[in-house]
Design an enzyme around this catalytic site. Sequence first.
Site, PDB file in Angstrom:
ATOM      1  N   HIS A  12       0.832  -1.211   0.000  1.00 16.67           N
ATOM      2  CA  HIS A  12       0.000   0.000   0.000  1.00 16.67           C
ATOM      3  C   HIS A  12       0.865   1.259   0.000  1.00 16.67           C
ATOM      4  O   HIS A  12       2.042   1.228   0.368  1.00 16.67           O
ATOM      5  CB  HIS A  12      -0.920   0.009   1.221  1.00 16.67           C
ATOM      6  CG  HIS A  12      -0.168   0.000   2.522  1.00 16.67           C
ATOM      7  ND1 HIS A  12       0.405   1.131   3.073  1.00 16.67           N
ATOM      8  CD2 HIS A  12       0.118  -1.013   3.368  1.00 16.67           C
ATOM      9  CE1 HIS A  12       1.008   0.822   4.197  1.00 16.67           C
ATOM     10  NE2 HIS A  12       0.852  -0.474   4.410  1.00 16.67           N
ATOM     11  N   GLU A  85      -2.054  -7.349   7.028  1.00 16.23           N
ATOM     12  CA  GLU A  85      -0.736  -7.290   7.651  1.00 16.23           C
ATOM     13  C   GLU A  85      -0.693  -8.214   8.878  1.00 16.23           C
ATOM     14  O   GLU A  85      -1.736  -8.641   9.389  1.00 16.23           O
ATOM     15  CB  GLU A  85      -0.429  -5.839   8.051  1.00 16.23           C
ATOM     16  CG  GLU A  85       0.948  -5.605   8.657  1.00 16.23           C
ATOM     17  CD  GLU A  85       2.098  -6.015   7.753  1.00 16.23           C
ATOM     18  OE1 GLU A  85       2.263  -7.244   7.568  1.00 16.23           O
ATOM     19  OE2 GLU A  85       2.829  -5.136   7.261  1.00 16.23           O
TER      20      GLU A  85
END
Length: 212
Positions: A12, A85
């Site tokens: 990201h 994550e």
Amino acid sequence: MNNKTILYLVRHGQTEWNVLHKMQGHQDSPLTDYGVEQAKWLGDSLRNESIDLIYSSSSLRARRTAEIIRGELEVNIIECDEFREINLGVWEGKSQSEVRELYPMEFDNFWNDPEKFDLIGSETFNDVFIRAREKLREIITAHKGKTILIVTHTVVVKLLMAYFDNRRLKNIWKPPFIHPASLCKVVINEDDNSEIILNGDISHYKEIPTEG
């Protein structure tokens, strides 16, 4: 028919917590203006690629990055919890310096001996590897010959690239550094042999990276 599957793995764009050096994990923070630009630059660089499928971590920072990269391309974004994550438990929202002070052994293991990283309430690196690898295998098996973009996070990118590179878990933090909105490209042949073309590439950046 194209027998090669092309996989793009993307971290990201830069977030507000990246700039503040805060641990994010399953928590989230918005993309910075610079993070939005990073995603736009990457989207522009991929504009001539025929992307068939887009998968994203279900975290908002990854989803937003995927939307920016997609631009006007008419492809649905499929969210996956498996590409989130690493869950960092009580570390999330704390600065790296604070974590280093409060949890010196665990912090050292996180960066220097990931195989030994173990924090109450968090995932291990192997936990993340198993969930992300199995989802990736499922996607590749279901979409052979397609071009697939996956937007995820640093630890997931590092673990999946280690999978293709046959790199041991203890060595995942060795270069290259995975900058925000950096690009990895893997080509998977019909016989399932894979070739790493790009790893942590930022040649699409139009400005020198800042924090994060």
